[in-house]
Design a protein around this motif. Structure first.
Motif, PDB file in Angstrom:
ATOM      1  N   VAL A  84      -2.161  -2.435 -69.387  1.00 39.10           N
ATOM      2  CA  VAL A  84      -2.423  -2.274 -70.804  1.00 39.10           C
ATOM      3  C   VAL A  84      -3.055  -3.563 -71.092  1.00 39.10           C
ATOM      4  N   ALA A  85      -3.827  -3.477 -72.265  1.00 39.09           N
ATOM      5  CA  ALA A  85      -4.697  -4.449 -72.699  1.00 39.09           C
ATOM      6  C   ALA A  85      -4.227  -4.624 -74.179  1.00 39.09           C
ATOM      7  N   LEU A  86      -4.010  -5.645 -74.592  1.00 36.67           N
ATOM      8  CA  LEU A  86      -3.739  -6.341 -76.183  1.00 36.67           C
ATOM      9  C   LEU A  86      -4.908  -6.602 -76.824  1.00 36.67           C
ATOM     10  N   VAL A  87      -5.284  -6.100 -77.849  1.00 39.64           N
ATOM     11  CA  VAL A  87      -6.551  -6.516 -78.496  1.00 39.64           C
ATOM     12  C   VAL A  87      -6.046  -7.076 -79.945  1.00 39.64           C
ATOM     13  N   GLY A  88      -6.223  -8.154 -80.461  1.00 34.81           N
ATOM     14  CA  GLY A  88      -5.995  -8.903 -81.519  1.00 34.81           C
ATOM     15  C   GLY A  88      -4.617  -9.726 -81.162  1.00 34.81           C
ATOM     16  N   PHE A  89      -4.790 -10.980 -81.220  1.00 38.04           N
ATOM     17  CA  PHE A  89      -3.783 -11.635 -80.945  1.00 38.04           C
ATOM     18  C   PHE A  89      -3.259 -12.759 -82.223  1.00 38.04           C
ATOM     19  N   GLY A  90      -3.240 -11.884 -83.116  1.00 37.07           N
ATOM     20  CA  GLY A  90      -2.473 -12.352 -84.432  1.00 37.07           C
ATOM     21  C   GLY A  90      -0.730 -12.434 -84.114  1.00 37.07           C
ATOM     22  N   ALA A 147      -4.976   0.744 -74.431  1.00 35.14           N
ATOM     23  CA  ALA A 147      -4.964  -0.393 -75.364  1.00 35.14           C
ATOM     24  C   ALA A 147      -4.211  -0.357 -76.425  1.00 35.14           C
ATOM     25  N   ILE A 148      -3.604  -1.361 -76.786  1.00 34.29           N
ATOM     26  CA  ILE A 148      -2.961  -1.865 -78.027  1.00 34.29           C
ATOM     27  C   ILE A 148      -3.430  -2.346 -79.046  1.00 34.29           C
ATOM     28  N   ILE A 149      -3.901  -1.789 -80.076  1.00 35.33           N
ATOM     29  CA  ILE A 149      -4.807  -2.284 -81.237  1.00 35.33           C
ATOM     30  C   ILE A 149      -4.087  -2.954 -82.343  1.00 35.33           C
ATOM     31  N   ALA A 150      -4.090  -4.364 -82.119  1.00 30.58           N
ATOM     32  CA  ALA A 150      -3.304  -5.105 -83.381  1.00 30.58           C
ATOM     33  C   ALA A 150      -4.472  -5.954 -83.988  1.00 30.58           C
ATOM     34  N   VAL A 151      -5.521  -5.306 -84.497  1.00 30.47           N
ATOM     35  CA  VAL A 151      -6.541  -6.192 -85.224  1.00 30.47           C
ATOM     36  C   VAL A 151      -6.493  -5.669 -86.418  1.00 30.47           C
ATOM     37  N   GLN A 158     -14.216   0.147 -84.971  1.00 27.93           N
ATOM     38  CA  GLN A 158     -15.393  -0.456 -83.996  1.00 27.93           C
ATOM     39  C   GLN A 158     -14.662  -0.844 -82.852  1.00 27.93           C
ATOM     40  N   VAL A 159     -13.562  -1.595 -82.777  1.00 27.57           N
ATOM     41  CA  VAL A 159     -12.614  -2.126 -81.561  1.00 27.57           C
ATOM     42  C   VAL A 159     -12.523  -0.830 -80.719  1.00 27.57           C
ATOM     43  N   VAL A 160     -12.034   0.368 -81.341  1.00 26.28           N
ATOM     44  CA  VAL A 160     -11.732   1.434 -80.604  1.00 26.28           C
ATOM     45  C   VAL A 160     -12.935   2.164 -80.089  1.00 26.28           C
ATOM     46  N   ASP A 161     -14.070   2.416 -80.825  1.00 26.21           N
ATOM     47  CA  ASP A 161     -15.097   2.824 -80.504  1.00 26.21           C
ATOM     48  C   ASP A 161     -16.017   2.270 -79.239  1.00 26.21           C
ATOM     49  N   SER A 162     -15.726   0.752 -79.264  1.00 21.65           N
ATOM     50  CA  SER A 162     -16.163   0.104 -78.409  1.00 21.65           C
ATOM     51  C   SER A 162     -15.717   0.015 -76.915  1.00 21.65           C
ATOM     52  N   LEU A 163     -14.210   0.428 -76.972  1.00 23.37           N
ATOM     53  CA  LEU A 163     -13.289   0.262 -75.568  1.00 23.37           C
ATOM     54  C   LEU A 163     -13.648   1.584 -75.211  1.00 23.37           C
ATOM     55  N   ILE A 164     -13.818   2.983 -75.954  1.00 22.88           N
ATOM     56  CA  ILE A 164     -13.872   4.026 -75.670  1.00 22.88           C
ATOM     57  C   ILE A 164     -15.264   3.977 -74.699  1.00 22.88           C
ATOM     58  N   GLY A 165     -16.150   3.308 -74.987  1.00 20.59           N
ATOM     59  CA  GLY A 165     -17.295   3.095 -74.154  1.00 20.59           C
ATOM     60  C   GLY A 165     -17.080   2.389 -72.774  1.00 20.59           C
TER      61      GLY A 165
END
Lengths: 208, 208
Positions: A84-90, A147-151, A158-165
């Motif tokens: 798993v990747a974590l996106v957004g480190f807030g 991917a876990i989206i925490a942005v 846009q983050v998801v679009d990019s990661l789908i790529g």
DNA sequence: AATTGTGAACCTCTTCACAGCT
DNA sequence: AGCTGTGAAGAGGTTCACAATT
């Protein structure tokens, strides 16, 4: 393959957890009625859910706890570890890195992505924070599958679009927006405000 | 009052968020088709959801964004501020204190409860950590209406039982267990593992 | 001309009820 | 005797399609 309701899948997760608890108590056998009662479902619901995938019980006796646990684990794909990747480190991101339940269920956070140069390079629990620009390369290296989206909400799509790529096909989204994806990609939403608003509705409407 | 599906309530929350976004873009009017498209629903679904509560649009023209936003806010009970207590000040708890979305939607964390003597007395964002033994008194003082349960799974049921005794009737539960409550109490679950397991199922079953 | 509001049709999920095993 | 597995019935939620309205 026959389409299975998402409600069935989510109940299977619950049964899985229940069976693990029973196993820890050294209980060997359980009935659909008991599983149902523990979780507030009906026994017919439990049997129906299981019946979509096979016949795991013995009539007159019930289910072997360990065997049923393993069968459900197989159905849910919990036999393997998931990268798993974590996106957004807030705030949310930092809490999730320490969330034990993920690891015990086999979901291993292998990489963290963030755009903030101050965070890039930081290492937490042995996991490195990478710049989002490097996400495709790191995702490939670490064989990331989820991917876990925490942005923030306005960045999530846009983050998801990019990661789908980059080939990632499954997302757990904490941003309070609807994310649009192609058919072969799955997004699950974890929207805390929506749940709180349901409570607000309940308290407003259902006064004693 | 007619019973409304929880799926309708959760979609209303989504519409509310959508309308706020449109309002920020100074868009004055919107059709059910547009609201639906933004969120991946059908326009009939949007109109049906709204129809349970009234007729807010103008045929041929659509809906006034601000007026509809306010109507939905009224339905969801978002006109007022809600006083919330956070129970359990571990990783998840700490992240939730800083979660901006709660405050912007009117959910104000007014008190934190934890059993750990090292945490009791700590003050975060002006919110004090109290010992759980004092929860009833503090809940009364702060007029707490909703509790967020962020304690370990094996403590969740007893914590809720105790808070029900203090008169709290709405819970957002982050512990991965089913919590049993009387009819007049509502629990909403935020179970991240269940969602991840649904993704695991999807990735396992739906290989390209 | 465009879009709402809604009864009716449709579909999906849940519960019933009982035959079939152990 | 007891409990599962499941087709059929029932309940609930979604979509259709069109009259009503601006």
């Amino acid at each position: 393959m026959k389409k299975i309701a998402t409600s069935t899948i989510s109940r299977l997760s619950t049964y899985y957890r229940t069976l693990n608890t029973l196993l820890n108590k050294n209980i060997a056998t359980v009935s659909s009625e008991e599983i149902a009662h523990i979780n507030g479902f009906t026994s017919a619901q439990v049997r129906k859910d299981l019946s979509f995938f096979g016949a795991f019980g013995k009539r007159g006796l019930g289910y072997n706890v360990e065997k049923l646990r393993d069968e459900i684990g197989k159905i849910l794909g919990l036999g393997k570890k998931w990268n798993v990747a974590l996106v957004g480190f807030g705030n949310i991101g930092r809490a999730l890195v320490d969330y034990k339940e993920f690891k015990t269920q086999g979901f291993l956070i292998k990489a963290i992505f963030d755009n903030n140069p101050q965070k890039v390079g930081e290492v937490i629990n042995g996991i490195k924070v990478h710049h989002f620009d490097d996400s495709c390369k790191v995702a490939a290296d670490e064989k990331i599958e989820i991917a876990i989206i925490a942005v923030p909400a306005d960045k999530a799509q846009q983050v998801v679009d990019s990661l789908i790529g980059c080939g990632i096909k499954a997302y757990l989204n904490f941003a309070p927006v609807t994310i649009k994806t192609p058919e072969n990609v799955r997004v699950k939403n974890e929207n805390m405000s929506i749940e709180l608003e349901a409570l607000s509705y309940f308290l407003t409407r259902c006064k004693p």
